[in-house]
Design an enzyme around this catalytic site. Sequence first.
Site, PDB file in Angstrom:
ATOM      1  N   CYS A  55       0.691  -1.220  -0.045  1.00  0.00           N
ATOM      2  CA  CYS A  55      -0.112   0.233   0.104  1.00  0.00           C
ATOM      3  C   CYS A  55       0.804   1.256   0.068  1.00  0.00           C
ATOM      4  O   CYS A  55       2.155   1.342  -0.398  1.00  0.00           O
ATOM      5  CB  CYS A  55      -1.060  -0.220   1.107  1.00  0.00           C
ATOM      6  SG  CYS A  55      -0.042  -0.161   2.806  1.00  0.00           S
ATOM      7  N   THR A  56       0.358   2.302   0.345  1.00  0.00           N
ATOM      8  CA  THR A  56       1.172   3.647   0.071  1.00  0.00           C
ATOM      9  C   THR A  56       2.176   3.615   1.107  1.00  0.00           C
ATOM     10  O   THR A  56       3.263   3.943   0.745  1.00  0.00           O
ATOM     11  CB  THR A  56       0.369   4.905   0.145  1.00  0.00           C
ATOM     12  OG1 THR A  56      -0.732   4.729  -0.721  1.00  0.00           O
ATOM     13  CG2 THR A  56       0.856   6.105  -0.112  1.00  0.00           C
TER      14      THR A  56
END
Length: 324
Positions: A189-190
């Site tokens: 994810c980020t």
Amino acid sequence: MDISRPDCPAPVQVAALYRFARLPHCADLRAPLQRLCLEEGIRGTLLLASEGINGTIAGSPEGISRVLDHIRALPDCADVDVKLSSASAMPFHRMKVRLKAEIVTMGQPDIDPAASAGTYVEPQDWNALIADPNTIVIDTRNDYEVAVGTFEGAIDPKTARFRDFPEWFRNERGRLLGSGTPPKVAMFCTGGIRCEKSTAFLKAEGVEDVYHLKGGILKYLETVPEEQSLWRGECFVFDQRVTIGHGLAQGTYTLCHACRRPVRADDIESPLYEPGVSCPACHHERSEGQRASYRERHRQELLAAEQGRAHVGMVNPRPDQDGH
């Protein structure tokens, strides 16, 4: 004040942070944290919940340092995950410390990422893991984020919200894992926070061989040389930089302030794009009455900018789902 001229020296320091920690009295932590941020001229959003803290803030390096020292002094937050970057101008309009049921919303209350997340993989080891044919790679972010960029060969769940991920996985589990020896599952994810929850969810579902990228895409783009990178595209971030690339350099996307999705250069050429009002992705989702309201808001924002003041109706990008 015109936020394009921040009240701290440029470049502005941006701190994306999160920590899963047991904070049963999180409501008592809100006011002191808010007060310190305001005193230091810090802007952004911090989320507090009984499961921890998450958010992105920006300001002077000295102010950011003082706020981070305060957060590290909170219960079980000494090892808070922090990723620092810079911006040429203040990327936020105001400071908010909010109380939430979850610091990233998945809707699975029995999951405890602090106790049961998957195995961390350092950025420099990530390429070898995801290139392994016995590994499936899942992007845990939302559809509009994946559209901007992702890792080569990653599976896109096409979810509109993170809380849709559990249902997607349960529906796709047979196809993903097969009936023989299950593959390794690598997720990213980020900034890492959604991965901690999603890997904890998979382990609760009985999947054991689960890995996630330590520090998320941001740490990968910061540390892995572009010529060795398996990342394709740019990375959406939850502030007015909109997207970033390798070395955390400013990306090429702008933001639609109606739907808060990233906007490409060719989207701007579309007849469905109108600054502050609509973009090709959201034009069909809004009524003409809503667009008229957005049009007036945008007019007021431009007027405020001409007069060197912030407009009270100005909005930030989507509330930070990843802290990063």
